[in-house]
Design an enzyme around this catalytic site. Structure first.
Site, mmCIF file in Angstrom:
data_model
loop_
_atom_site.group_PDB
_atom_site.id
_atom_site.type_symbol
_atom_site.label_atom_id
_atom_site.label_comp_id
_atom_site.label_asym_id
_atom_site.label_seq_id
_atom_site.Cartn_x
_atom_site.Cartn_y
_atom_site.Cartn_z
ATOM 1 N N LYS A 212 -14.646 1.366 2.722
ATOM 2 C CA LYS A 212 -14.382 0.408 1.495
ATOM 3 C C LYS A 212 -13.426 2.169 1.139
ATOM 4 O O LYS A 212 -14.263 2.764 0.479
ATOM 5 C CB LYS A 212 -14.602 -0.091 1.208
ATOM 6 C CG LYS A 212 -14.648 -0.976 -0.350
ATOM 7 C CD LYS A 212 -15.214 -1.802 -0.791
ATOM 8 C CE LYS A 212 -15.041 -2.948 -1.342
ATOM 9 N NZ LYS A 212 -16.104 -3.552 -2.383
ATOM 10 N N ARG A 222 -10.740 -8.296 -9.349
ATOM 11 C CA ARG A 222 -11.456 -7.639 -10.191
ATOM 12 C C ARG A 222 -11.366 -9.044 -11.388
ATOM 13 O O ARG A 222 -12.251 -9.295 -12.199
ATOM 14 C CB ARG A 222 -11.756 -6.495 -11.388
ATOM 15 C CG ARG A 222 -12.414 -5.939 -10.369
ATOM 16 C CD ARG A 222 -12.551 -4.270 -10.120
ATOM 17 N NE ARG A 222 -12.745 -2.974 -9.231
ATOM 18 C CZ ARG A 222 -12.248 -1.932 -8.954
ATOM 19 N NH1 ARG A 222 -12.038 -1.521 -9.837
ATOM 20 N NH2 ARG A 222 -12.952 -1.254 -8.879
ATOM 21 N N LYS A 235 -15.786 3.775 -8.986
ATOM 22 C CA LYS A 235 -16.588 3.359 -8.676
ATOM 23 C C LYS A 235 -16.677 4.457 -6.742
ATOM 24 O O LYS A 235 -17.128 4.776 -5.772
ATOM 25 C CB LYS A 235 -16.586 2.294 -7.481
ATOM 26 C CG LYS A 235 -16.754 0.944 -8.422
ATOM 27 C CD LYS A 235 -16.483 -0.182 -7.957
ATOM 28 C CE LYS A 235 -16.801 -1.508 -8.151
ATOM 29 N NZ LYS A 235 -16.804 -2.661 -8.024
ATOM 30 N N GLU A 251 -18.351 7.180 8.779
ATOM 31 C CA GLU A 251 -18.892 5.716 8.297
ATOM 32 C C GLU A 251 -19.337 4.355 9.215
ATOM 33 O O GLU A 251 -20.204 3.762 9.331
ATOM 34 C CB GLU A 251 -18.392 5.362 6.765
ATOM 35 C CG GLU A 251 -18.432 6.338 5.640
ATOM 36 C CD GLU A 251 -19.178 5.779 4.790
ATOM 37 O OE1 GLU A 251 -20.488 4.666 5.054
ATOM 38 O OE2 GLU A 251 -19.696 6.065 3.373
ATOM 39 N N LYS A 266 -10.513 -2.005 4.051
ATOM 40 C CA LYS A 266 -10.271 -2.526 3.081
ATOM 41 C C LYS A 266 -9.937 -0.902 1.660
ATOM 42 O O LYS A 266 -10.197 -0.402 1.462
ATOM 43 C CB LYS A 266 -11.181 -3.146 2.415
ATOM 44 C CG LYS A 266 -10.823 -3.688 1.117
ATOM 45 C CD LYS A 266 -12.193 -4.529 0.481
ATOM 46 C CE LYS A 266 -11.487 -4.697 -0.825
ATOM 47 N NZ LYS A 266 -13.031 -6.493 -1.547
ATOM 48 N N SER A 292 -6.164 -7.569 -3.318
ATOM 49 C CA SER A 292 -5.137 -8.210 -3.749
ATOM 50 C C SER A 292 -4.584 -7.733 -4.752
ATOM 51 O O SER A 292 -3.507 -8.493 -4.863
ATOM 52 C CB SER A 292 -5.994 -8.880 -4.950
ATOM 53 O OG SER A 292 -6.515 -7.418 -5.866
ATOM 54 N N TYR A 331 -5.194 -13.761 1.202
ATOM 55 C CA TYR A 331 -4.921 -15.491 0.296
ATOM 56 C C TYR A 331 -3.640 -15.925 1.220
ATOM 57 O O TYR A 331 -3.395 -16.396 0.310
ATOM 58 C CB TYR A 331 -5.170 -13.643 -1.002
ATOM 59 C CG TYR A 331 -5.416 -13.855 -1.751
ATOM 60 C CD1 TYR A 331 -7.750 -13.908 -1.966
ATOM 61 C CD2 TYR A 331 -5.740 -11.862 -0.995
ATOM 62 C CE1 TYR A 331 -7.997 -12.797 -1.967
ATOM 63 C CE2 TYR A 331 -6.943 -11.583 -1.648
ATOM 64 C CZ TYR A 331 -7.781 -11.578 -1.964
ATOM 65 O OH TYR A 331 -8.958 -11.494 -2.523
#
Length: 342
Positions: A212, A222, A235, A251, A266, A292, A331
């Site tokens: 991510k 968000r 972040k 990772e 992502k 999104s 979506y």
């Protein structure tokens, strides 16, 4: 061009060179293009992310994501029924939690009757055949919008992991089939696997948000979960730098060693190279989240008449398959499912 090919083509015309190897032959008709198509998108490739809110019979459109809604649990159940009829294998649920229930530690995630868990129970009771995927990250539950517990301006790793592991067990007990932790804390996959196994949930799988990235494409999400405006700073201390590919592979390798059953990349389209690398390196079930921002860009460009929205949508999803994805969180899922069925 290798030496042998140079030797065989020297002094020959284009017609002579391409004789017997005209690649356009198989592109000349719809039937022949379909016959040799290398990658196909089917309804089995789709996971539908949906957003939850408290209340009854509530449907709120998300301004930054036209056509996407926050749904109360009763309406989420109806959409789960619709998804099952369309053949969509699974839903991923994300809550928009009332501000009064959020705090510095995201403690509401430990409520067995929180919004996520109530939705899981209701969906599995009404539509037991559909898969339910839940996220154990804390950001929808924290007053600061970060994915972990905030202490003195720092997201503390181990305390966050302990809370996430406890939340994962509660989510499994409520009916979640797959736990998909998106927080990117070190050691979370192993802790979740141990906690699930100890609680008797050996058959609940883990889809790791293994790679991510600290991305600019999360803005509409968000807004959807109500953390827009809450987040102080960024972040980058726990998400992966978008410039780093080798780190992403490390990772993923660590998460698999800790017990992950599936890997996720992502965002999606800007990271097709990562998808390909993970699939080639590990040959594990690999998924992408068409986030999104990706969704909103296609919708906005289509609304302005700059692109054909349906064609761009389908092209983007086939790109994930070509890169090596076994499935896609998108979506667009119900729209695509209806198009494929038609």
């Amino acid at each position: 061009m290798n030496r042998m090919f140079k030797a065989t083509t020297a002094g020959r015309s284009v017609d002579e060179i391409t004789e017997g190897r005209r690649l356009r032959r198989m592109r000349k008709a719809d039937w022949s293009r379909r016959l040799v198509q290398e990658n196909r998108l089917t309804v089995d490739d789709l996971i539908w992310p949906i957003f939850l809110i408290d209340g009854e019979n509530r449907r709120e459109e998300i301004a930054a994501m036209p056509g996407v809604f926050r749904l109360s649990v009763d309406l989420a159940v109806r959409e789960a029924e619709r998804a099952a009829k369309l053949g969509i294998p699974a839903l991923a649920t994300f809550p928009n939690v009332e501000l009064s229930l959020r705090d510095q530690t995201g403690s509401a995630i430990l409520d067995p009757d929180n919004l996520v868990n109530r939705a899981s129970r209701a969906i599995k009771a009404a539509v037991p055949e559909i898969g339910v995927i839940t996220d154990a990250a804390l950001d929808p539950f924290t007053s600061h919008g970060h994915d972990g517990i905030l202490r003195d301006g720092i997201i503390v790793n181990d305390e966050t992991v302990a809370q996430i592991a406890t939340a994962a067990v509660l989510q499994a007990d409520a009916g979640a089939d797959i736990i998909a932790p998106s927080d990117m804390m070190d050691g979370r996959i192993g802790a979740i696997r141990d906690a699930l196994d100890a609680a008797g949930f050996q058959d609940v799988a883990i889809m790791s948000y293994a790679t991510k990235f600290a991305s600019a494409f999360y803005g509409p999400y968000r807004e959807a979960i109500g953390t827009k405006g809450l987040l102080k700073g960024d972040k980058k201390t726990y998400y992966i730098d978008h410039a780093n590919a080798d780190e992403a592979v490390r990772e993923a390798e660590q998460d698999l060693a800790e017990g992950a059953d599936m890997l996720m990349v992502k965002p999606g389209l800007p990271y097709l190279d990562i998808i390909r690398r993970l699939k080639d390196e590990f040959a594990m079930p690999t998924f992408a989240y068409q986030v999104s921002g990706e969704y909103a860009m296609i919708r906005a460009a289509a609304a302005n008449g700059w692109i054909d929205g349906d064609k761009a949508m389908l092209e983007s999803l086939v790109a994930f398959k070509r890169a090596g994805c076994d499935g896609i969180l998108t979506y667009f899922a119900p729209q695509v499912a209806e198009m494929l069925r038609a």
